[in-house]
Design a protein around this motif. Sequence first.
Motif, PDB file in Angstrom:
ATOM      1  N   ILE A 230       9.274  -9.998  19.347  1.00 56.36           N
ATOM      2  CA  ILE A 230       8.959  -9.371  18.062  1.00 56.36           C
ATOM      3  C   ILE A 230       7.478  -9.002  18.025  1.00 56.36           C
ATOM      4  O   ILE A 230       6.608  -9.823  18.320  1.00 56.36           O
ATOM      5  CB  ILE A 230       9.284 -10.308  16.880  1.00 56.36           C
ATOM      6  N   ILE A 231       7.231  -7.734  17.675  1.00 52.31           N
ATOM      7  CA  ILE A 231       5.869  -7.233  17.479  1.00 52.31           C
ATOM      8  C   ILE A 231       5.733  -6.900  16.002  1.00 52.31           C
ATOM      9  O   ILE A 231       6.539  -6.142  15.451  1.00 52.31           O
ATOM     10  CB  ILE A 231       5.611  -5.984  18.341  1.00 52.31           C
ATOM     11  N   THR A 232       4.747  -7.473  15.347  1.00 47.78           N
ATOM     12  CA  THR A 232       4.539  -7.211  13.924  1.00 47.78           C
ATOM     13  C   THR A 232       3.301  -6.356  13.721  1.00 47.78           C
ATOM     14  O   THR A 232       2.253  -6.608  14.317  1.00 47.78           O
ATOM     15  CB  THR A 232       4.404  -8.525  13.124  1.00 47.78           C
ATOM     16  N   ILE A 233       3.444  -5.344  12.894  1.00 55.14           N
ATOM     17  CA  ILE A 233       2.341  -4.442  12.554  1.00 55.14           C
ATOM     18  C   ILE A 233       2.017  -4.664  11.085  1.00 55.14           C
ATOM     19  O   ILE A 233       2.799  -4.307  10.192  1.00 55.14           O
ATOM     20  CB  ILE A 233       2.720  -2.966  12.796  1.00 55.14           C
ATOM     21  N   GLY A 234       0.878  -5.278  10.812  1.00 50.39           N
ATOM     22  CA  GLY A 234       0.474  -5.560   9.434  1.00 50.39           C
ATOM     23  C   GLY A 234      -0.253  -4.388   8.826  1.00 50.39           C
ATOM     24  O   GLY A 234      -1.254  -3.907   9.359  1.00 50.39           O
ATOM     25  N   ILE A 235       0.248  -3.902   7.701  1.00 54.57           N
ATOM     26  CA  ILE A 235      -0.298  -2.689   7.100  1.00 54.57           C
ATOM     27  C   ILE A 235      -0.676  -2.975   5.645  1.00 54.57           C
ATOM     28  O   ILE A 235       0.070  -3.589   4.904  1.00 54.57           O
ATOM     29  CB  ILE A 235       0.738  -1.544   7.215  1.00 54.57           C
ATOM     30  N   GLY A 236      -1.902  -2.592   5.254  1.00 59.50           N
ATOM     31  CA  GLY A 236      -2.354  -2.810   3.889  1.00 59.50           C
ATOM     32  C   GLY A 236      -3.592  -3.681   3.816  1.00 59.50           C
ATOM     33  O   GLY A 236      -4.026  -4.278   4.800  1.00 59.50           O
ATOM     34  N   ASP A 237      -4.153  -3.761   2.612  1.00 61.93           N
ATOM     35  CA  ASP A 237      -5.384  -4.522   2.377  1.00 61.93           C
ATOM     36  C   ASP A 237      -5.063  -6.009   2.276  1.00 61.93           C
ATOM     37  O   ASP A 237      -4.201  -6.423   1.510  1.00 61.93           O
ATOM     38  CB  ASP A 237      -6.051  -4.028   1.090  1.00 61.93           C
ATOM     39  N   GLU A 238      -5.790  -6.821   3.056  1.00 61.37           N
ATOM     40  CA  GLU A 238      -5.513  -8.261   3.122  1.00 61.37           C
ATOM     41  C   GLU A 238      -6.332  -9.065   2.125  1.00 61.37           C
ATOM     42  O   GLU A 238      -5.992 -10.215   1.827  1.00 61.37           O
ATOM     43  CB  GLU A 238      -5.809  -8.759   4.542  1.00 61.37           C
ATOM     44  N   THR A 239      -7.383  -8.487   1.553  1.00 51.28           N
ATOM     45  CA  THR A 239      -8.295  -9.270   0.702  1.00 51.28           C
ATOM     46  C   THR A 239      -8.047  -9.014  -0.794  1.00 51.28           C
ATOM     47  O   THR A 239      -7.509  -9.870  -1.496  1.00 51.28           O
ATOM     48  CB  THR A 239      -9.749  -8.942   1.055  1.00 51.28           C
ATOM     49  N   THR A 240      -8.423  -7.838  -1.272  1.00 50.90           N
ATOM     50  CA  THR A 240      -8.294  -7.562  -2.708  1.00 50.90           C
ATOM     51  C   THR A 240      -6.933  -6.997  -3.082  1.00 50.90           C
ATOM     52  O   THR A 240      -6.520  -7.067  -4.235  1.00 50.90           O
ATOM     53  CB  THR A 240      -9.384  -6.570  -3.163  1.00 50.90           C
ATOM     54  N   GLY A 241      -6.227  -6.408  -2.120  1.00 48.93           N
ATOM     55  CA  GLY A 241      -4.922  -5.824  -2.414  1.00 48.93           C
ATOM     56  C   GLY A 241      -5.031  -4.474  -3.097  1.00 48.93           C
ATOM     57  O   GLY A 241      -6.128  -3.938  -3.306  1.00 48.93           O
ATOM     58  N   LYS A 242      -3.884  -3.949  -3.465  1.00 47.42           N
ATOM     59  CA  LYS A 242      -3.837  -2.614  -4.078  1.00 47.42           C
ATOM     60  C   LYS A 242      -2.708  -2.554  -5.087  1.00 47.42           C
ATOM     61  O   LYS A 242      -1.642  -3.133  -4.895  1.00 47.42           O
ATOM     62  CB  LYS A 242      -3.620  -1.553  -2.985  1.00 47.42           C
ATOM     63  N   LYS A 243      -2.949  -1.823  -6.193  1.00 49.22           N
ATOM     64  CA  LYS A 243      -1.915  -1.649  -7.217  1.00 49.22           C
ATOM     65  C   LYS A 243      -0.777  -0.780  -6.668  1.00 49.22           C
ATOM     66  O   LYS A 243      -0.971   0.047  -5.777  1.00 49.22           O
ATOM     67  CB  LYS A 243      -2.514  -1.014  -8.470  1.00 49.22           C
ATOM     68  N   ILE A 244       0.409  -0.950  -7.248  1.00 47.57           N
ATOM     69  CA  ILE A 244       1.613  -0.264  -6.759  1.00 47.57           C
ATOM     70  C   ILE A 244       1.971   0.864  -7.723  1.00 47.57           C
ATOM     71  O   ILE A 244       2.365   0.606  -8.872  1.00 47.57           O
ATOM     72  CB  ILE A 244       2.791  -1.239  -6.638  1.00 47.57           C
ATOM     73  N   PRO A 245       1.834   2.112  -7.302  1.00 51.29           N
ATOM     74  CA  PRO A 245       2.118   3.238  -8.200  1.00 51.29           C
ATOM     75  C   PRO A 245       3.609   3.568  -8.252  1.00 51.29           C
ATOM     76  O   PRO A 245       4.374   3.256  -7.345  1.00 51.29           O
ATOM     77  CB  PRO A 245       1.340   4.383  -7.560  1.00 51.29           C
ATOM     78  N   TYR A 246       3.995   4.207  -9.346  1.00 50.33           N
ATOM     79  CA  TYR A 246       5.341   4.769  -9.463  1.00 50.33           C
ATOM     80  C   TYR A 246       5.272   5.903 -10.479  1.00 50.33           C
ATOM     81  O   TYR A 246       4.297   6.036 -11.224  1.00 50.33           O
ATOM     82  CB  TYR A 246       6.365   3.708  -9.893  1.00 50.33           C
ATOM     83  N   THR A 247       6.298   6.735 -10.498  1.00 47.52           N
ATOM     84  CA  THR A 247       6.355   7.854 -11.433  1.00 47.52           C
ATOM     85  C   THR A 247       7.384   7.559 -12.502  1.00 47.52           C
ATOM     86  O   THR A 247       8.543   7.264 -12.181  1.00 47.52           O
ATOM     87  CB  THR A 247       6.704   9.165 -10.700  1.00 47.52           C
ATOM     88  N   ASP A 248       6.971   7.636 -13.771  1.00 47.96           N
ATOM     89  CA  ASP A 248       7.899   7.316 -14.850  1.00 47.96           C
ATOM     90  C   ASP A 248       8.841   8.482 -15.130  1.00 47.96           C
ATOM     91  O   ASP A 248       8.797   9.520 -14.449  1.00 47.96           O
ATOM     92  CB  ASP A 248       7.147   6.889 -16.117  1.00 47.96           C
ATOM     93  N   SER A 249       9.689   8.323 -16.120  1.00 54.43           N
ATOM     94  CA  SER A 249      10.706   9.334 -16.434  1.00 54.43           C
ATOM     95  C   SER A 249      10.109  10.659 -16.888  1.00 54.43           C
ATOM     96  O   SER A 249      10.773  11.695 -16.854  1.00 54.43           O
ATOM     97  CB  SER A 249      11.652   8.804 -17.517  1.00 54.43           C
ATOM     98  N   ASN A 250       8.854  10.656 -17.321  1.00 53.74           N
ATOM     99  CA  ASN A 250       8.168  11.880 -17.748  1.00 53.74           C
ATOM    100  C   ASN A 250       7.363  12.522 -16.623  1.00 53.74           C
ATOM    101  O   ASN A 250       6.643  13.489 -16.857  1.00 53.74           O
ATOM    102  CB  ASN A 250       7.240  11.572 -18.927  1.00 53.74           C
ATOM    103  N   GLY A 251       7.477  11.957 -15.413  1.00 58.14           N
ATOM    104  CA  GLY A 251       6.747  12.501 -14.281  1.00 58.14           C
ATOM    105  C   GLY A 251       5.294  12.102 -14.245  1.00 58.14           C
ATOM    106  O   GLY A 251       4.498  12.711 -13.514  1.00 58.14           O
ATOM    107  N   VAL A 252       4.931  11.073 -15.018  1.00 53.87           N
ATOM    108  CA  VAL A 252       3.544  10.619 -15.076  1.00 53.87           C
ATOM    109  C   VAL A 252       3.363   9.420 -14.145  1.00 53.87           C
ATOM    110  O   VAL A 252       4.205   8.516 -14.105  1.00 53.87           O
ATOM    111  CB  VAL A 252       3.158  10.218 -16.518  1.00 53.87           C
ATOM    112  N   LYS A 253       2.271   9.423 -13.420  1.00 55.30           N
ATOM    113  CA  LYS A 253       1.985   8.322 -12.499  1.00 55.30           C
ATOM    114  C   LYS A 253       1.570   7.085 -13.273  1.00 55.30           C
ATOM    115  O   LYS A 253       0.666   7.124 -14.106  1.00 55.30           O
ATOM    116  CB  LYS A 253       0.877   8.736 -11.529  1.00 55.30           C
TER     117      LYS A 253
END
Length: 354
Positions: A230-253
């Motif tokens: 098994i080879i693991t590729i760690g992706i993303g910020d390990e210290t402060t992290g990052k908020k998770i975006p999504y688009t609501d029903s009105n198309g707004v982030k």
Amino acid sequence: MNEHYYKLLNETVLVHLLWLIPLLILIFLYAGLRRNTLLRRIAGERMLQRVMSELSRRKRFIKALLLVVAVALGVFALSRPAWNPQEIVKNQQGRDVVFLLDVSRSMQAEDLRPSRLEAAKIAIAETINSIEGDRVGLVAFAGNAKILCPLTIDYSFFKTALDEAGAESVDVGGTMLSDAMRKAVNDLLTNSEAENKDIIIITDGGDEDEADDKFALVAAREAAEQGIRIITIGIGDETTGKKIPYTDSNGVKQYLQYQGKAVVSKLNAPLLRRIAKATPGGAYVNVGTSAFDFPSIYTELVGMAAKSDLGESKVVMYSEGFVYALLAALVLLIIEFMLSERRGKDSGRSNGAK
């Protein structure tokens, strides 16, 4: 095979671009009418007749025809005309490699551009372009896992499956690495006759959860018992992290929240290190938030490793004619460029004398 068998290897291009021909004809007709209307408005009928007497309608028609035919040949070339199929049988040497792609919500975080998930998909696609001989499979996972592509050497099919991978590929949210590893082992690699097998996990590791982490390590040890690396590729910020975006029903982030606070996703590097260490020859690569050369990583960890005899593979090769179609289109474009719409000198003089 029948050497007189003809085929378009990229027939969909012909279907999607054939409309360019009638569109081009309509453009030429509209341009001619528009030009005459503007000349009448600016110079009047008498001047229009004088201008038109110096131009050759036949040459204008020929120039337009040359352009239309050149475009048609270009479309035909893109459809890859081919003939004389030859079936080539060769011994396949390589490894069986299953990519586990995390498609959970946290992979939408934008500490890599355009997102962790899209950066991972681009990196995998670039790697597939450089692979020769290895059989590859694809499993998407979040709260559960789903096989998107079985083990294959049809890299075009693999990339099509990769393009379609996303959060909608699985039914349950979350990050269950243990399910994904067992899916790869039990449904893809256990029945493989290859001696050398790899699982490459590309993920941010999900939230730190003692129970989930324990299940993932048990699944890794089960894979190790079957000789699977098994080879693991760690992706993303390990210290402060990052908020998770999504688009609501009105198309707004918007950003994912829990109990009124924004959810922050960090790279769970310790878990990924332990998973890789649990298998013979396993490796952990911490990509973090920087651009990474996945093809080079793959070559170093997989491409340079021992190969298995994967049996015979049959490949159909064609004699392709797209080059001839492109050359013909280029010649027509050169002729069209050099051809003037004006009448010949003798015709011009006789018209002027009148």
